[in-house]
Every structure is written in structure tokens, then in C-alpha cells.
Design an enzyme around this catalytic site. Structure first.
Site, PDB file in Angstrom:
ATOM      1  N   ASP A  43      38.126  43.110  53.432  1.00 14.60           N
ATOM      2  CA  ASP A  43      38.210  42.719  52.020  1.00 14.60           C
ATOM      3  C   ASP A  43      38.461  43.944  51.144  1.00 14.60           C
ATOM      4  O   ASP A  43      37.678  44.882  51.126  1.00 14.60           O
ATOM      5  CB  ASP A  43      36.899  42.049  51.592  1.00 14.60           C
ATOM      6  CG  ASP A  43      36.899  41.660  50.121  1.00 14.60           C
ATOM      7  OD1 ASP A  43      37.246  40.504  49.821  1.00 14.60           O
ATOM      8  OD2 ASP A  43      36.563  42.512  49.274  1.00 14.60           O
ATOM      9  N   TYR A  48      40.169  48.522  43.674  1.00 13.62           N
ATOM     10  CA  TYR A  48      39.468  49.485  44.512  1.00 13.62           C
ATOM     11  C   TYR A  48      40.320  50.725  44.793  1.00 13.62           C
ATOM     12  O   TYR A  48      39.805  51.717  45.309  1.00 13.62           O
ATOM     13  CB  TYR A  48      39.059  48.859  45.857  1.00 13.62           C
ATOM     14  CG  TYR A  48      38.184  47.646  45.767  1.00 13.62           C
ATOM     15  CD1 TYR A  48      37.562  47.267  44.577  1.00 13.62           C
ATOM     16  CD2 TYR A  48      37.972  46.839  46.887  1.00 13.62           C
ATOM     17  CE1 TYR A  48      36.768  46.137  44.507  1.00 13.62           C
ATOM     18  CE2 TYR A  48      37.160  45.716  46.829  1.00 13.62           C
ATOM     19  CZ  TYR A  48      36.572  45.360  45.640  1.00 13.62           C
ATOM     20  OH  TYR A  48      35.784  44.235  45.578  1.00 13.62           O
ATOM     21  N   LYS A  73      42.702  41.246  45.867  1.00 20.15           N
ATOM     22  CA  LYS A  73      42.425  40.573  44.596  1.00 20.15           C
ATOM     23  C   LYS A  73      43.298  41.143  43.485  1.00 20.15           C
ATOM     24  O   LYS A  73      43.547  42.349  43.450  1.00 20.15           O
ATOM     25  CB  LYS A  73      40.950  40.741  44.211  1.00 20.15           C
ATOM     26  CG  LYS A  73      39.970  40.475  45.345  1.00 20.15           C
ATOM     27  CD  LYS A  73      38.543  40.770  44.927  1.00 20.15           C
ATOM     28  CE  LYS A  73      37.607  40.786  46.120  1.00 20.15           C
ATOM     29  NZ  LYS A  73      37.746  42.006  46.941  1.00 20.15           N
ATOM     30  N   HIS A 106      40.419  38.402  40.579  1.00 14.15           N
ATOM     31  CA  HIS A 106      39.218  39.220  40.663  1.00 14.15           C
ATOM     32  C   HIS A 106      38.182  38.879  39.598  1.00 14.15           C
ATOM     33  O   HIS A 106      36.974  38.900  39.864  1.00 14.15           O
ATOM     34  CB  HIS A 106      39.597  40.702  40.555  1.00 14.15           C
ATOM     35  CG  HIS A 106      38.621  41.627  41.179  1.00 14.15           C
ATOM     36  ND1 HIS A 106      38.959  42.853  41.697  1.00 14.15           N
ATOM     37  CD2 HIS A 106      37.284  41.521  41.391  1.00 14.15           C
ATOM     38  CE1 HIS A 106      37.883  43.450  42.186  1.00 14.15           C
ATOM     39  NE2 HIS A 106      36.850  42.665  42.008  1.00 14.15           N
TER      40      HIS A 106
END
Length: 280
Positions: A43, A48, A73, A106
Site C-alpha cells: 500500500d 507518500y 491513492k 485519499h
């Protein structure tokens, strides 16, 4: 491995590996370690900034792509149909893959309706095997599910022993949405790792607090994506399929639920402003 079946028939590993807050410089090594341990679900997210590391690990790991389940996401700054569509293609380029197994919105802010239309199109085009949302409270999930063509298949939300999402799950189940946990260890908050209930139940089964908490969630049908940069912790978190919590264990852990977030209240205007300003 155990699996959860999504509304379109796709099977998702109930245990995966999350890369939130893993530095881009470390991500490739960590994902390779996780895949070596046995994880097949990975994931990540645009926000990120480590999709490239995941992509390099996918290429190098030696496991056929079809045996992996990769989630990413779309972040708020890419909200809207055109921006989201372009960002999805960019994420796939970074992941070095023609498709994501699961594509999520997200956060429930910005033009998430436009984002959802882009995700529906990505799904139809084979760029995503499943689509869903993250951090959608029951009101937002209901709003989207009632007004879209393809219903969300997953909702990834803060879920741990102190916030078990009992009421929110009723709305998810009404729309055929499977729950996925972020923060299954509550990031150590609320004295998670020294909780007496979890320590006692874990000791009875010869398991750690972390293993006990993960087992509780998966026995409730919650998909989990614990994160660690240390291979020994990855192995520990993976070793949860050789024991079963008894009904009394489950009831004792259920009693730890406070029904409240330990992180962010997405209904708080200041939280919304904070999230909207990230990465602008």
C-alpha cells in the site's frame, strides 16, 4: 494468507504491507524485504512520495506482477477529473505497472466527484482492478455511493483496537464496501504496546501485542497494512495465521473501543484546511 472478496469479485489479501512515512531512499529495500517475508499486498500513495521505490521493488522482486496486489491513492491536489486522470497515469509510470490493483481517493475533500469519475474511467480501461476511497466518514461515503455509477469497493480508514469503526462499518456494509485499516497499531498512541488487555491475551497465545491486535482485526474481516522498516518486525506482523482468538478474547478487546479518532477529526473545519494545504 487469508483474503477478502471485493464487490466485483476481486480477492484482496487481508494482510498487507504499508509504506506510509517510509523515506523514498528506504522504500525499495523495505518493500523487497516485505515481499521476501511473504507479503503480496503493498500500500502506497501519491502523497507518500515513494511510489517510485515501490515500482523498483516490484520490478526487482522476482514475483510475477499478477501475484502482487498494489494499492495507491490520489491526493487532494490532483482532485478533479482531468488532474486525477493525469495523476493516475503518472502513478502507474512510477509504479512501473500498467495497472493498480486498488486505486483510492485519499481524502474526501476537493473535487472528489471529478476524481471518482476519473477513477471509474481508469477502472473501465483496465488501469485499476478495483477502486475505492480512504478516510470517508459515513455521510461522505453515502453521498458518493448514492451518486456514482460504480460504488466504492474499499474504504481505508483509521481502524485499531481503540477506534474499531463499529458504527461506520454499518454504512460500508450497506453499500458493499470492504473496510481496510490504516494505523492498526494506533502508531503506538494511548499506550498501545503496553496495554494490559492485549498483553494478557497475547501471552495466553504466545503472541505479541502487535500480533494480537492484528489478529483481532482480521478475525473481524478488516484488511490491515502494518508498516515497519525492520525485517524482524515484518516477520512478526506476518506471523498471525497460526492462532485464533477465542470469543472471550474478542469481547475483551472489543471493550477497548472508544469510538474516537486518535489522530484527525475529518469533520473539523481546521482539519479540512490543514489537509487542503498539504502539498500545495
Amino acid at each position: 494468507m487469508e483474503y477478502v472478496k471485493l464487490s466485483n469479485g476481486i480477492e484482496m489479501p487481508i494482510l498487507g504491507y504499508g509504506v506510509y512515512q517510509i523515506a523514498p531512499s528506504e522504500c525499495e529495500r523495505c518493500v523487497l524485504d516485505a515481499i521476501g517475508v511473504g507479503y503480496r499486498s503493498i500500500d502506497t500513495a501519491q502523497a507518500y512520495f515513494n511510489e517510485e521505490g515501490v515500482g523498483r521493488a516490484i520490478r526487482r522482486c522476482g514475483v510475477p506482477r499478477q501475484e502482487l496486489f498494489v494499492t495507491t491513492k490520489v491526493w487532494i491536489t490532483n482532485a478533479g477529473e482531468k488532474r486525477a486522470a493525469a495523476s493516475i497515469d503518472d502513478s502507474l509510470r512510477k509504479l512501473q505497472s500498467d495497472y493498480a490493483d486498488l486505486l483510492l481517493i485519499h481524502q474526501p475533500f476537493g473535487d472528489y466527484y471529478g476524481t471518482w469519475r476519473a477513477m471509474e474511467e481508469a477502472y473501465r480501461a483496465g488501469k485499476a482492478r478495483a477502486i475505492g476511497v480512504s478516510n470517508f466518514y459515513p455521510d461522505r461515503l453515502t453521498d458518493l455511493a448514492e451518486c456514482c455509477e460504480i460504488k466504492p469497493m474499499v474504504n481505508q480508514v483509521e481502524t485499531h483496537v481503540f477506534n474499531q469503526q463499529t458504527e461506520a462499518r454499518k454504512t460500508m456494509e450497506a453499500y458493499g464496501v470492504r473496510i481496510m485499516s490504516w494505523g492498526p497499531f494506533a502508531e503506538g498512541r494511548n499506550d498501545f504496546f503496553t496495554n494490559e488487555t492485549l498483553l494478557a491475551i497475547g501471552a495466553k497465545h504466545g503472541k505479541s501485542v502487535a500480533q494480537t491486535a492484528l489478529r483481532f482485526l482480521i478475525q473481524r474481516g478488516v484488511a490491515v497494512i502494518p508498516k515497519s522498516t525492520r525485517i524482524e518486525r515484518m516477520e512478526e506482523n506476518f506471523d498471525i495465521f497460526d492462532f485464533v482468538l477465542e470469543e472471550t478474547d474478542m469481547a475483551a478487546i472489543a471493550a477497548l473501543d472508544t469510538g474516537k479518532s486518535l489522530f484527525l477529526d475529518h469533520t473539523d473545519p481546521e482539519t479540512v484546511k490543514f489537509l487542503l494545504r498539504i502539498h500545495q
